[in-house]
Design an enzyme around this catalytic site. Sequence first.
Site, PDB file in Angstrom:
ATOM      1  N   SER A   1      -6.898  -9.689  10.792  1.00 39.65           N
ATOM      2  CA  SER A   1      -6.908  -8.316  10.234  1.00 39.65           C
ATOM      3  C   SER A   1      -6.850  -7.348  11.406  1.00 39.65           C
ATOM      4  O   SER A   1      -7.964  -7.132  12.187  1.00 39.65           O
ATOM      5  CB  SER A   1      -8.109  -8.188   9.338  1.00 39.65           C
ATOM      6  OG  SER A   1      -8.562  -6.512   9.146  1.00 39.65           O
ATOM      7  N   SER A   2      -5.617  -6.630  11.446  1.00 36.56           N
ATOM      8  CA  SER A   2      -5.391  -5.685  12.707  1.00 36.56           C
ATOM      9  C   SER A   2      -6.523  -4.601  12.503  1.00 36.56           C
ATOM     10  O   SER A   2      -7.115  -4.242  13.628  1.00 36.56           O
ATOM     11  CB  SER A   2      -3.955  -4.928  12.287  1.00 36.56           C
ATOM     12  OG  SER A   2      -4.077  -4.041  13.292  1.00 36.56           O
TER      13      SER A   2
ATOM     14  N   SER B   1     -10.447  -4.666   4.349  1.00 34.01           N
ATOM     15  CA  SER B   1     -10.204  -5.791   3.531  1.00 34.01           C
ATOM     16  C   SER B   1     -11.491  -6.722   3.443  1.00 34.01           C
ATOM     17  O   SER B   1     -11.154  -7.590   2.809  1.00 34.01           O
ATOM     18  CB  SER B   1      -9.014  -6.539   3.963  1.00 34.01           C
ATOM     19  OG  SER B   1      -8.746  -6.939   5.307  1.00 34.01           O
TER      20      SER B   1
ATOM     21  N   GLU C   1       2.999  -6.051   8.433  1.00 28.91           N
ATOM     22  CA  GLU C   1       3.301  -4.713   8.139  1.00 28.91           C
ATOM     23  C   GLU C   1       4.618  -4.125   9.005  1.00 28.91           C
ATOM     24  O   GLU C   1       5.422  -3.561   8.581  1.00 28.91           O
ATOM     25  CB  GLU C   1       2.245  -3.708   8.323  1.00 28.91           C
ATOM     26  CG  GLU C   1       2.368  -2.320   7.964  1.00 28.91           C
ATOM     27  CD  GLU C   1       1.467  -1.358   8.417  1.00 28.91           C
ATOM     28  OE1 GLU C   1       1.661  -0.073   8.706  1.00 28.91           O
ATOM     29  OE2 GLU C   1       0.057  -1.660   8.285  1.00 28.91           O
TER      30      GLU C   1
ATOM     31  N   CYS D   1       0.783  -1.350  -0.219  1.00 30.76           N
ATOM     32  CA  CYS D   1      -0.145   0.100   0.098  1.00 30.76           C
ATOM     33  C   CYS D   1       0.879   1.260   0.093  1.00 30.76           C
ATOM     34  O   CYS D   1       1.750   1.301   0.757  1.00 30.76           O
ATOM     35  CB  CYS D   1      -1.025  -0.087   1.337  1.00 30.76           C
ATOM     36  SG  CYS D   1      -1.586   1.452   1.362  1.00 30.76           S
TER      37      CYS D   1
END
Length: 316
Positions: free
Chosen positions: A228-229, A273, A131, A101
Amino acid sequence: MTKPPLTLYLAAPRGFCAGVDRAIKIVEMALDKWGAPVFVRHEIVHNKFVVDGLRAKGAVFVEELDEVPADRPVIFSAHGVPKSVPATAEARQMIYVDATCPLVSKVHIEAERHHDNGLQIVMIGHTGHPETIGTMGQLPDGEVLLVETPQDVAGLTVRDPAKLAFVTQTTLSVDDTAEVVAALKARFPGIVGPHKEDICYATTNRQEAVKAMAPKCDAMLVVGAPNSSNSKRLVEVGARAGCAYAQLVQRATDIDWRALAGISSIGITAGASAPDVLITEVVDAFRDRFDVTVEQVVTAEENVEFKVPRVLRQPA
């Protein structure tokens, strides 16, 4: 039998962000350009439905580059990768496409700039998240120190307290991060921060919509994946904003209807997402059981779009 009435508050913005949209498009365009299989290092985005859909089209998901044949293209996930990964791909003369991203890439550039200026970096992020691994991997070992909580700041050992900067993971809770930043500034008054907040616009916007929606709701569901954070942060934000029952669901089949017995209002949102089709599926599940009135809770409009890499816009 008449269905009980239910007010369904739908948060806006919700669901896909520009970085996720771009990452999925990159895999689809790579399949169009080079044919199957196209390899993807790590889940392109954290959503099983999305990953399974791309797998059905010919994407092969792997954890490490050594699982990829040198003669097939490989895509790096939206979360970003350590510098060693593209370096290895180049050494093997592989075709690779970086789907990181652009807002994560901005943090990478920021960390490098601070390093070039002689500063050691403190990263606020979650241990083991791709990430965080990717951002810390932009610089040599020891140049980026990871903290998650104000307590971690208290235990931090730095090289020189006068030469520090901080960056953050893009998908954190805005409020939790503010507490950690306050602890850093209290302990290291000279620490250099980002020019502009590292937490991305989509994460911030979705959390603001949840804060506006939560006090109206008897319960709240966040459509998203357990890894998913940003989705998990939405659940926490909802609970903290006054919603007595806030839960993460991947699909409508995950809804615990017994826990929702007797409610008269529900809030629905989705992580960055989670695709629209899954949000619609959850809303339809409520329509099956309740006489639903939908109300949108709009706190921001989003019109961000990111270009795909040039290699995909050129003919094969």
